[in-house]
Design an enzyme around this catalytic site. Structure first.
Site, PDB file in Angstrom:
ATOM      1  N   ARG A   1      34.111  26.807 -26.739  1.00  0.00           N
ATOM      2  CA  ARG A   1      32.705  27.057 -26.698  1.00  0.00           C
ATOM      3  C   ARG A   1      31.542  26.842 -27.341  1.00  0.00           C
ATOM      4  NH1 ARG A   1      31.430  34.242 -27.756  1.00  0.00           N
ATOM      5  NH2 ARG A   1      32.031  34.120 -25.313  1.00  0.00           N
TER       6      ARG A   1
ATOM      7  N   HIS B   1      29.602  31.534 -18.250  1.00  0.00           N
ATOM      8  CA  HIS B   1      30.758  32.508 -18.650  1.00  0.00           C
ATOM      9  C   HIS B   1      31.608  32.897 -17.399  1.00  0.00           C
ATOM     10  CE1 HIS B   1      32.844  34.170 -21.752  1.00  0.00           C
ATOM     11  NE2 HIS B   1      31.465  35.083 -22.524  1.00  0.00           N
TER      12      HIS B   1
ATOM     13  N   GLN C   1      34.455  35.191 -18.108  1.00  0.00           N
ATOM     14  CA  GLN C   1      34.217  36.816 -18.211  1.00  0.00           C
ATOM     15  C   GLN C   1      33.903  37.289 -16.490  1.00  0.00           C
ATOM     16  OE1 GLN C   1      31.793  38.515 -20.688  1.00  0.00           O
ATOM     17  NE2 GLN C   1      32.147  40.074 -18.584  1.00  0.00           N
TER      18      GLN C   1
ATOM     19  N   ASP D   1      23.484  42.220 -18.845  1.00  0.00           N
ATOM     20  CA  ASP D   1      23.758  41.950 -20.263  1.00  0.00           C
ATOM     21  C   ASP D   1      22.206  41.456 -20.636  1.00  0.00           C
ATOM     22  OD1 ASP D   1      24.821  39.870 -21.833  1.00  0.00           O
ATOM     23  OD2 ASP D   1      24.345  37.926 -20.893  1.00  0.00           O
TER      24      ASP D   1
ATOM     25  N   CYS E   1      28.787  43.019 -19.908  1.00  0.00           N
ATOM     26  CA  CYS E   1      30.150  42.033 -20.961  1.00  0.00           C
ATOM     27  C   CYS E   1      30.072  42.388 -22.459  1.00  0.00           C
ATOM     28  CB  CYS E   1      29.308  39.942 -20.680  1.00  0.00           C
ATOM     29  SG  CYS E   1      28.058  39.560 -20.961  1.00  0.00           S
TER      30      CYS E   1
ATOM     31  N   ARG F   1      39.284  40.926 -20.290  1.00  0.00           N
ATOM     32  CA  ARG F   1      39.118  39.399 -20.813  1.00  0.00           C
ATOM     33  C   ARG F   1      40.672  39.381 -20.913  1.00  0.00           C
ATOM     34  NH1 ARG F   1      34.342  37.244 -22.293  1.00  0.00           N
ATOM     35  NH2 ARG F   1      36.208  35.757 -22.446  1.00  0.00           N
TER      36      ARG F   1
END
Ligand code: CP
Ligand code: NVA
Length: 302
Positions: free
Chosen positions: A100, A127, A130, A221, A261, A289
């Site tokens: 990340r 992402h 995700q 988001d 998310c 996830r």
């Protein structure tokens, strides 16, 4: 080995197989016991994380592999040591390198230098992990090629990956946000190119009502992503007309689900009552996830 910096790296067949493995291992975890015994999975974090950190570690352990979790203050990516050197060193110890990062370009610097696949656990551009969980959650509600998904708000990393993943699987994706906060033009163009081949569709508009009309899924988001904190006041002002309220959600299909998310900034991108709605699927999505990362590990390790 296939890297996973953008969801498109898997190709349509790879994405379909990853989703199949995610769904199958969710139903029947025991069948995958020890599937990655003896492997080592590196999980590196330059930014905070709850879901990614824990779901990826748990999925790794469930397959019999060993997770090694690293935080940025330990590594100093590009500060204590050149990004390229960090990648090449970790590659000598680990079978999967998941990062990340702030700068997507750092993943692009490492990926060509490593034997182990490099997985993007969130960058400023995308992402993709995700998006795997998002598709899994959407597919649990409606076949992807029939689904209409409205993403309302900031055209950020999560939005980019949802657009690309949706395009690859025939989803009708509508994105609504103000000028200046819409998804990157190159991502929109790429998603449209892919959608033209899959029967999907990509719409970008300034009208939240237009995007939501008849949608099966309403997705949002945060308006201020990690690293953008200095812009928070301006972002709240610009994006407030795109807040997902009960009124806006009511414009979607009668059985529409709400997705996010997470983490959520309650009272900004969505109101508390929408997040807590009976048709909110945010915690199923968070659970997925773990299943989808397990599917990805299984796919990347053949
Ligand atoms: N959705 C997501 O990536 O959450 P975390 O930042 O908590 O990992
Ligand atoms: N867009 C958000 C997603 C967090 C999971 C961010 O980048 O902070």
């Amino acid at each position: 080995m296939t890297d996973f910096l953008m969801v498109t790296d898997l190709g349509r067949d790879g994405l379909a197989e990853t989703l199949r493995l995610a769904a199958d291992s969710k139903r029947n975890l025991a069948a995958y016991d020890g599937a990655m015994a003896g492997k080592k999975v590196g999980l590196f974090f330059e930014k905070p994380s709850t879901r990614t950190r824990v779901s990826c570690e748990v999925a790794t352990v469930e397959l019999g592999a060993h997770p090694v979790v690293l935080k940025s203050d330990e590594v100093g990516l590009g500060k204590r040591e050149a990004v390229e050197d960090v990648g090449r060193v970790l590659d000598r110890y680990l079978d999967v390198l998941a990062f990340r990062v702030f700068a997507h370009g750092n993943l692009e610097k490492m990926a060509p230098l490593t034997t182990a696949p490099v997985i993007n656990l969130l960058s400023d551009r995308s992402h993709p992990c995700q998006a795997l969980a998002d598709l899994q959650t959407i597919a649990e509600h409606k076949p992807l090629e029939e689904a209409k998904v409205a993403y309302i708000g900031d055209g950020n990393n999560v939005c980019h990956s949802l657009m690309l993943a949706g395009a690859m699987t025939g989803v009708d994706v509508r994105v609504a946000g103000p000028e200046g906060y819409q998804p990157a033009a190159d991502i929109t163009a790429r998603a449209r190119e892919i959608a033209a081949k899959t029967g999907g569709a990509i719409t970008v508009t300034t009208s939240a009502a237009e995007a939501i009309g008849g949608a099966d899924v309403v997705y949002t988001d945060v308006w201020t992503s990690m690293g953008q904190e200095a812009e928070a006041t301006e972002r709240i002002e610009m994006l407030m007309p795109y807040q997902v309220t009960m009124d806006l959600f009511a414009g979607a299909a009668a059985d529409a689900i709400f997705m996010h998310c997470l983490p959520a900034h309650r009272g900004e991108e969505a109101t508390h009552d929408v997040l807590e709605h009976a048709r909110s699927r945010i915690f199923d999505q968070a659970e997925n996830r773990m299943h989808s990362f397990r599917g990805l590990l299984l796919y990347l390790n053949g």
